[in-house]
Design an enzyme around this catalytic site. Structure first.
Site, short mmCIF file in Angstrom:
data_model
loop_
_atom_site.label_atom_id
_atom_site.label_comp_id
_atom_site.label_asym_id
_atom_site.label_seq_id
_atom_site.Cartn_x
_atom_site.Cartn_y
_atom_site.Cartn_z
N ILE A 14 1.56 1.07 -3.49
CA ILE A 14 2.46 1.24 -4.76
C ILE A 14 1.63 1.65 -6.00
O ILE A 14 2.26 2.50 -6.74
CB ILE A 14 3.25 -0.02 -4.94
N SER A 36 -9.59 -4.94 -7.27
CA SER A 36 -8.94 -4.68 -6.17
C SER A 36 -10.26 -5.07 -5.07
O SER A 36 -11.21 -4.46 -5.28
CB SER A 36 -8.40 -3.44 -5.84
N ARG A 37 -9.60 -5.64 -3.85
CA ARG A 37 -10.88 -5.76 -2.96
C ARG A 37 -10.74 -4.68 -1.85
O ARG A 37 -11.67 -4.59 -1.24
CB ARG A 37 -10.33 -7.10 -2.00
N LYS A 89 7.56 -5.94 -8.83
CA LYS A 89 8.66 -6.75 -8.15
C LYS A 89 8.28 -7.20 -6.83
O LYS A 89 7.46 -6.59 -6.08
CB LYS A 89 9.93 -6.06 -8.24
N ASP A 167 11.89 -7.74 0.50
CA ASP A 167 10.90 -7.18 -0.55
C ASP A 167 11.70 -5.87 -0.94
O ASP A 167 11.72 -5.65 -2.05
CB ASP A 167 9.67 -7.09 0.25
#
Length: 306
Positions: A14, A36-37, A89, A167
């Site tokens: 996303i 971020s991993r 969201k 989701d």
């Protein structure tokens, strides 16, 4: 005015598909760092953890694109550092987490923006305006997509706090709660949960908008044409929204053309909220999902493998 120095947390699908292009197109923001991993952005300082990013990078705001589980702690870390926060969201996994973030943002005097990107689809605002003086008689929501196509390998989505089919389904509820003239109330629900999973792969909701029945059907196993549509029967005819709210057809009119400006509109809204240090958090879509989880008949179905 200097652009807002933004940190982007969670460089997944996303973020790559929607957030990065919208940020790049908005002169009011400068992507200053990422955390971020699993991903990075070329030419942007990258960190593995949000705390490290906040400690080193000079930031004004954070945009969180991580899965909802764990998002409360990430957002709270940013708020307590005095940063404005934008949430993908759904904003968190529980209502109490969202309420706690609102309280923390008020105390810190920073912006908190819980986004519902589908509300920015081209057909939503004109649909809401058209429905204002109409009597709603019935509503049908069809939100059917292929989990393997849109969420490949995302095991978390069927786990605890992953929301499952809600989701994407919460996008439909965000539109319905925005355009319909009365508060939505959940009356009954069913959830099909694959054996060994925690969240549903299909669900139905029966709701009320005033006296009108609202029927929602959500399916993560849709093959062939994907279907993200809402039909509203009124005393003046039937309104139809398609393609997740991008396409609108009013009674007696041709279908209106779509655009793809959901995320650019979200970042424009975030910039305006930051300028005024305002909070924009609407919990109605999450409340509807929470109500469904409370009262649903849960049916165990065959195991699901990505």
């Amino acid at each position: 005015m200097q652009p807002v120095r933004l940190g982007l947390v969670g460089i997944g699908k996303i973020a790559v598909d929607q957030h990065l292009p919208a940020i790049a197109a908005n002169a009011g923001f400068r992507l200053a760092a990422t955390a971020s991993r699993h991903g990075q952005v070329e030419g942007v300082d990258a960190y593995a953890h949000i705390a490290d990013m906040i400690a080193v990078a000079r930031l004004d705001a954070i945009s969180l694109c991580t899965p909802p589980a764990g998002r409360h702690a990430l957002a709270l870390t940013a708020i307590e550092a005095g940063l404005h926060v934008m949430l993908e969201k759904p904003p968190a996994v529980t209502l109490s987490q969202v309420e706690a973030l609102v309280g923390a943002a008020r105390t810190a005097g920073v912006t908190l923006f819980a986004t519902w990107h589908s509300r920015e689809a081209a057909g939503v605002a004109p649909a809401r305006a058209w429905l204002l003086d109409k009597r709603v008689e019935a509503v049908r929501i069809h939100w059917r997509e292929d989990i393997r196509r849109w969420h490949p390998g995302q095991e978390w989505i069927l786990g605890p706090g992953g929301f499952g089919v809600f989701d994407p389904g919460i996008n439909a509820l965000s539109i319905a709660s925005e355009i319909l003239p009365h508060q939505l109330v959940v009356e009954s629900a069913t959830m099909d949960v694959p054996q060994g999973r925690a969240s549903p792969i299909a669900a139905t909701l029966t709701m009320r908008c005033g006296l009108a029945e609202v029927r929602g059907e959500f399916d993560f196993l849709q093959t062939g044409p994907q279907d993200w549509s809402i039909e509203v029967d009124t005393d003046a005819g039937t309104l139809r929204l398609g393609m997740g709210g991008a396409l609108l057809q009013l009674p007696g009119e041709a279908e209106r053309p779509a655009d793809d400006q959901e995320y650019p509109r979200l970042y424009e809204r975030f910039a305006n909220l930051i300028a005024r240090r305002e909070i924009d958090v609407d919990m109605r879509p999450l409340q509807l999902v929470a109500d469904a989880f409370l009262i649903a008949e849960r049916r165990v179905t065959d195991p699901f493998i990505f």
